[in-house]
Design a protein around this motif. Structure first.
Motif, mmCIF file in Angstrom:
data_model
loop_
_atom_site.group_PDB
_atom_site.id
_atom_site.type_symbol
_atom_site.label_atom_id
_atom_site.label_comp_id
_atom_site.label_asym_id
_atom_site.label_seq_id
_atom_site.Cartn_x
_atom_site.Cartn_y
_atom_site.Cartn_z
ATOM 1 N N THR A 80 -3.712 5.390 0.305
ATOM 2 C CA THR A 80 -3.529 4.075 0.911
ATOM 3 C C THR A 80 -4.844 3.527 1.453
ATOM 4 O O THR A 80 -5.891 4.181 1.401
ATOM 5 C CB THR A 80 -2.515 4.165 2.064
ATOM 6 O OG1 THR A 80 -3.074 4.987 3.102
ATOM 7 C CG2 THR A 80 -1.202 4.774 1.592
ATOM 8 N N TRP A 81 -4.757 2.318 2.003
ATOM 9 C CA TRP A 81 -5.908 1.692 2.654
ATOM 10 C C TRP A 81 -6.386 2.559 3.816
ATOM 11 O O TRP A 81 -7.592 2.663 4.055
ATOM 12 C CB TRP A 81 -5.491 0.297 3.136
ATOM 13 C CG TRP A 81 -6.598 -0.467 3.799
ATOM 14 C CD1 TRP A 81 -7.618 -1.124 3.191
ATOM 15 C CD2 TRP A 81 -6.767 -0.673 5.205
ATOM 16 N NE1 TRP A 81 -8.433 -1.727 4.124
ATOM 17 C CE2 TRP A 81 -7.928 -1.472 5.366
ATOM 18 C CE3 TRP A 81 -6.053 -0.282 6.330
ATOM 19 C CZ2 TRP A 81 -8.380 -1.882 6.624
ATOM 20 C CZ3 TRP A 81 -6.506 -0.688 7.571
ATOM 21 C CH2 TRP A 81 -7.660 -1.461 7.718
ATOM 22 N N SER A 106 -7.713 3.617 -3.677
ATOM 23 C CA SER A 106 -6.476 3.008 -3.172
ATOM 24 C C SER A 106 -5.517 2.695 -4.311
ATOM 25 O O SER A 106 -5.919 2.145 -5.346
ATOM 26 C CB SER A 106 -6.801 1.728 -2.400
ATOM 27 O OG SER A 106 -7.539 2.029 -1.234
#
Length: 385
Positions: free
Chosen positions: A169-170, A140
């Motif tokens: 991203t998450w 991340s």
């Protein structure tokens, strides 16, 4: 009239008549002929006689023993190079981590996106498709083209919920965890450098460099992956690389004479490591050319018997074509005393007359000609006395 036999000319003697490009020290020059085929005898060169081209009869009405008919045909000039049939240059899989090999893909097994290449300490190392090597751990917050490449592979494998872009991203991490769970790997949400190998394309396991139980360190060779297609690999002088650009259609001549179509799929200039090879030539070539060679790969359109893998083959490329031209067998040519060439035209009554002709392309035992009183259907003498 006396006749004096002169030395048979070689192919070099015809250089001034050839319209096709002459390239020194090419790996074999092959002339292919498309169109009407005229057989040529083994005594071809014995027919080159010194003649007077004044148009006078050349002998008694008995005429020449052997004759041929002037025909219209298409001549094709080609170049050829020797190559070897196989599966192409291997992609070498190297370990990125340290540990014990606990599993290996089988020899000759198919490798595609998501395939397990090997296991390191029981953690699977997978194949993904891409041109950027795995040079760092991806987690991340990372950004870059390698992130986009990873996300594109995850999406193709059915793991989504994120945008395929250059940001890890998450949501990307959640998709990675689902992927890891399905693989039976530790669910970290991080793709470590040692977890995957990005390959240009799928293929087959061609060589296994380690055994289960071996301890490896980063850089150790593990597997060789080659194309699933049958491929001819060959070296071409750098100056001739233009003749074998990517997407060039070629003919592969197999042992025994059978032919199969192929297409050039890759070409790259590399250092010439061969002993005594032409290496791109010398002489007037650019500085450094003698140390380089074009490595070319040709993919066969139709597979041939696997028993032929490893065999030497010829790769033939069309470079020049003459359509609908007058042609005669090469052994119909006469070398004239005043220079140039002629043919012995056989009249209906059996008498003969020597007629001067201009020569063009030589191909596969035939030659393009042009001259007065010579047309399609004209009967000419050929070697055979």
């Amino acid at each position: 009239m006396s006749e004096n036999v002169i030395a048979a000319p070689t192919e070099r003697d015809y250089d001034s008549d050839l319209d096709a490009p002459r390239r020194g020290r090419l790996r074999g020059v092959v002339w292919l002929t498309l169109g009407t085929v005229i057989a040529v005898g083994s005594v071809a060169w014995s027919w080159f006689l010194v003649r007077d081209s004044e148009g006078q009869p050349a002998g008694e009405p008995t005429g020449p023993v052997a004759t041929a008919e002037v025909a219209r045909a298409t001549l094709t000039a080609t170049e050829s190079w020797g190559g070897r049939l196989g599966h192409g240059s291997p992609f070498r899989v190297q370990a990125k981590g340290e540990g014990t090999i606990t599993g290996l893909a089988d020899h000759d097994s198919q490798i595609e996106r998501g395939s397990e290449l090997y296991r390191l300490d029981e953690q699977p190392v997978l194949a993904l498709i891409g041109s950027i090597p795995m040079y760092r751990d991806l987690t991340s917050g990372n950004r870059g083209a390698d992130v986009r490449q990873l996300e594109a592979n995850l999406a193709t494998l059915g793991y989504d919920g994120f945008d395929v872009d250059e940001t890890f991203t998450w949501y990307t991490a959640l998709a990675v965890k689902r992927w890891q769970a399905d693989l039976g790997a530790e669910k970290t949400g991080v793709v470590a450098q040692a977890d995957v190998v990005f390959m240009p394309e799928g293929g087959r396991v061609d060589g296994i460099k380690v055994d289960v139980g071996d301890i490896v360190t980063p850089g150790a060779e593990v597997l060789d992956i080659t194309s699933s297609d049958q491929i001819v690999s060959l070296d071409v002088a750098v100056r001739d690389r233009v003749l074998v650009d990517v997407d060039t259609e070629v003919t592969i001549r197999l042992p025994g004479g059978a032919e199969v179509a192929g297409t050039v799929t890759s070409t790259a200039v590399v250092e010439d490591t061969s002993d005594g090879g032409d290496g791109g030539g010398g002489g007037d070539d650019a500085a450094g050319a003698a140390d380089t060679v074009a490595k070319v790969e040709v993919t066969l359109e139709d597979e041939v018997d696997d028993a032929l893998l490893g065999s030497p083959v010829d790769v033939v490329v069309d470079v020049e074509e003459r359509e609908h031209v007058l042609v005669v067998p090469v052994n119909a040519l006469l070398a004239l005393s005043e220079g140039g060439f002629g043919v012995e035209v056989v009249k209906a009554d059996g008498t003969t007359t020597t007629v001067s002709v201009e020569t063009g392309m030589f191909a596969d035992g035939r030659v393009e000609i042009e001259g007065e009183d010579v047309d399609e259907g004209t009967i000419v003498g050929v070697a055979g006395r």
